[in-house]
Design an enzyme around this catalytic site. Structure first.
Site, PDB file in Angstrom:
ATOM      1  N   TRP A 163       0.835  -1.206   0.000  1.00  0.00           N
ATOM      2  CA  TRP A 163       0.000   0.000   0.000  1.00  0.00           C
ATOM      3  C   TRP A 163       0.863   1.246   0.000  1.00  0.00           C
ATOM      4  O   TRP A 163       0.537   2.233  -0.663  1.00  0.00           O
ATOM      5  CB  TRP A 163      -0.982  -0.008   1.171  1.00  0.00           C
ATOM      6  CG  TRP A 163      -2.070  -1.031   1.002  1.00  0.00           C
ATOM      7  CD1 TRP A 163      -2.332  -2.093   1.817  1.00  0.00           C
ATOM      8  CD2 TRP A 163      -3.045  -1.103  -0.059  1.00  0.00           C
ATOM      9  NE1 TRP A 163      -3.400  -2.812   1.331  1.00  0.00           N
ATOM     10  CE2 TRP A 163      -3.857  -2.233   0.193  1.00  0.00           C
ATOM     11  CE3 TRP A 163      -3.303  -0.322  -1.186  1.00  0.00           C
ATOM     12  CZ2 TRP A 163      -4.913  -2.598  -0.653  1.00  0.00           C
ATOM     13  CZ3 TRP A 163      -4.358  -0.694  -2.035  1.00  0.00           C
ATOM     14  CH2 TRP A 163      -5.145  -1.808  -1.763  1.00  0.00           C
ATOM     15  N   ASP A 168      -1.717   6.538   6.534  1.00  0.00           N
ATOM     16  CA  ASP A 168      -2.753   5.668   5.972  1.00  0.00           C
ATOM     17  C   ASP A 168      -3.070   4.634   7.047  1.00  0.00           C
ATOM     18  O   ASP A 168      -2.321   3.689   7.259  1.00  0.00           O
ATOM     19  CB  ASP A 168      -2.237   4.983   4.702  1.00  0.00           C
ATOM     20  CG  ASP A 168      -3.242   3.976   4.138  1.00  0.00           C
ATOM     21  OD1 ASP A 168      -4.327   3.807   4.735  1.00  0.00           O
ATOM     22  OD2 ASP A 168      -2.936   3.354   3.092  1.00  0.00           O
ATOM     23  N   LYS A 206     -12.492  -1.758   6.611  1.00  0.00           N
ATOM     24  CA  LYS A 206     -11.794  -2.688   7.506  1.00  0.00           C
ATOM     25  C   LYS A 206     -12.281  -2.538   8.946  1.00  0.00           C
ATOM     26  O   LYS A 206     -12.820  -3.463   9.500  1.00  0.00           O
ATOM     27  CB  LYS A 206     -10.287  -2.505   7.408  1.00  0.00           C
ATOM     28  CG  LYS A 206      -9.705  -3.172   6.160  1.00  0.00           C
ATOM     29  CD  LYS A 206      -9.183  -2.228   5.146  1.00  0.00           C
ATOM     30  CE  LYS A 206      -8.764  -2.942   3.871  1.00  0.00           C
ATOM     31  NZ  LYS A 206      -8.002  -2.052   2.996  1.00  0.00           N
TER      32      LYS A 206
HETATM   33  C1  LIG Z   1      -7.425  -1.563   1.925  1.00  0.00           C
HETATM   34  C2  LIG Z   1      -6.319  -0.574   2.004  1.00  0.00           C
HETATM   35  C3  LIG Z   1      -6.191   0.454   1.067  1.00  0.00           C
HETATM   36  C4  LIG Z   1      -7.119   0.601  -0.129  1.00  0.00           C
HETATM   37  O1  LIG Z   1      -8.345   1.041   0.288  1.00  0.00           O
HETATM   38  P1  LIG Z   1      -9.524   1.352  -0.767  1.00  0.00           P
HETATM   39  O2  LIG Z   1     -10.564   1.906   0.140  1.00  0.00           O
HETATM   40  O3  LIG Z   1      -9.882   0.062  -1.426  1.00  0.00           O
HETATM   41  O4  LIG Z   1      -9.023   2.346  -1.738  1.00  0.00           O
HETATM   42  C5  LIG Z   1      -5.172   1.363   1.239  1.00  0.00           C
HETATM   43  N1  LIG Z   1      -4.309   1.268   2.266  1.00  0.00           N
HETATM   44  C6  LIG Z   1      -4.411   0.282   3.180  1.00  0.00           C
HETATM   45  C7  LIG Z   1      -3.436   0.222   4.299  1.00  0.00           C
HETATM   46  C8  LIG Z   1      -5.408  -0.669   3.072  1.00  0.00           C
HETATM   47  O5  LIG Z   1      -5.498  -1.656   3.970  1.00  0.00           O
END
Ligand SMILES: *Cc1c(COP(=O)(O)O)cnc(C)c1O
Length: 362
Positions: A103, A174, A198
């Site tokens: 990511w 993030d 999540k």
């Molecule tokens: C799932 C995830 C993403 C992507 O998220 P989307 O909402 O599908 O764009 C980005 N960073 C992390 C750490 C993730 O777990």
């Protein structure tokens, strides 16, 4: 609800059962409203109450200081990979990215389209199986910001303390896969973002918490929908927000408060993760992939001696009602995602299943 199975999916992921039950109960007609949340104007009083309560409860849950805005956006964390540099990476400056996995790599790719970037530390050399130490990080003087990924969903690693960034440089995190899994010091961040699916709710809504002074960096020439200051000025209601997602997210936050807030949630997550890692460490049969001091309490990644054995385990586990244990296609092996809403009974059941699998196949 006897037909619910144990859902170890990395995302979209398990939601708290009481939240789903409340959504189901009020789906056709919100109490006192007589219409569903999907059918009312986002400028109506009932929706205003929903979005305001969601924000207020987030502020309470995470102790968000008054000089931070809480935004409900769309486009997922992936759109934040672009919005962060478009808004914060101003002319002549460099953005530092800490490389801890897939990511982070995707986030950096988008920032490179916008301006100057630098990798300010990476654990690629050990297959991203750990979080870098402070000694391994070298920051750009006067960087526009430092970007980190607080939990690496695919590799199963998690920061257990924040990196020591230079004074005055905003830390951007993030936090998609570990937000509100324990206490978070919002004031140590310039911006925190998370796709909801999540730990927060259904996909379609993205949470952004941004320090107000950073809004001044958003250029007037940015596209309206990609401009943080526009969303902040309009209370996330510049256009139609993902109303259903905001509603469910609000219920999840209320549920989190009822678990004893972030301290209560953290204790639960430590107990759940502790049980699973204890089993992974018990005999050497299982091969946990993250280095011990970098282990994630949200995504527990592990392997077996051979890929054939892994296939067998995943197949039998799925048949036994443990869904979503297959590791990400980039890394293989197994991954048990055990977010806030994942029930402790599911960990106990998985551990028992693993012990039996080892007895038969070990
Ligand atoms: C799932 C995830 C993403 C992507 O998220 P989307 O909402 O599908 O764009 C980005 N960073 C992390 C750490 C993730 O777990």
């Amino acid at each position: 609800m006897t037909d619910r199975i144990y859902n170890f999916s990395a995302g979209p992921a398990v939601l708290p059962l009481p939240v789903l039950e409340e959504v189901q109960r009020d789906l056709i007609a919100l109490p006192g409203v007589g219409m569903s949340v999907m059918e009312i104007s986002h400028r109506s009083a009932p929706f205003e109450a929903i979005i305001n309560a969601a924000e207020a409860n987030i502020r309470t849950l995470a102790g968000v200081p008054d000089n931070y805005k809480v935004l409900f956006l769309q486009g997922g964390a992936t759109t934040q990979f672009s919005m962060v540099p478009m808004n914060l990476l101003t002319e002549g400056r460099t953005a530092d990215y800490i490389m801890t996995g897939s990511w982070a790599t995707k986030a950096l790719k988008e920032a490179k389209r916008v301006g100057a970037t630098r990798e300010t530390g990476s654990t690629a050399d050990t297959g991203y199986n750990r979080i870098p130490t402070d000694a391994e990080l070298s920051f750009t003087e006067d960087a526009a910001y430092v970007h980190m990924t607080s939990n690496n969903t695919i590799e199963g690693t998690e920061w257990h303390q924040l990196p020591q960034v230079p004074d005055g440089v905003p830390l951007v995190s993030d936090a998609s896969s570990d937000i509100f899994s324990g206490p978070i010091d919002v004031a140590k961040h310039g911006l925190i973002y998370a796709g909801a699916q999540k730990n927060l709710g259904p996909s379609g809504v993205t949470l952004v918490i941004i320090r107000e002074d950073l809004l001044a960096r958003s250029s007037k020439s940015l596209h309206t929908m990609l401009n943080y200051s526009v969303h902040a000025e309009n209370g996330s209601l510049y256009n139609t927000p993902p109303a259903f997602g905001v509603y469910v997210l609000g219920l999840v936050i209320k549920w989190a408060l009822a678990q004893g807030g972030l301290d209560g949630i953290a204790a639960l997550n430590e107990r759940k993760g502790g049980k699973l890692y204890a089993e992974l460490d018990r005999t050497g049969y299982w091969r946990p992939t993250a280095q011990k001091d970098s282990r994630s309490l949200m995504n527990v990644t592990f392997r077996l001696a051979t890929e054939d054995l892994e296939k067998k385990f995943i197949k039998e586990a799925t048949a036994a009602g443990f869904d979503g244990l297959k590791g990400h296609r980039d890394v293989g092996g197994m991954r048990a995602s055990i977010y806030n809403a994942f029930p402790e009974a599911g960990i106990d059941a998985l551990v028992a299943f693993m012990q039996e699998f080892e007895r038969v196949n070990g």
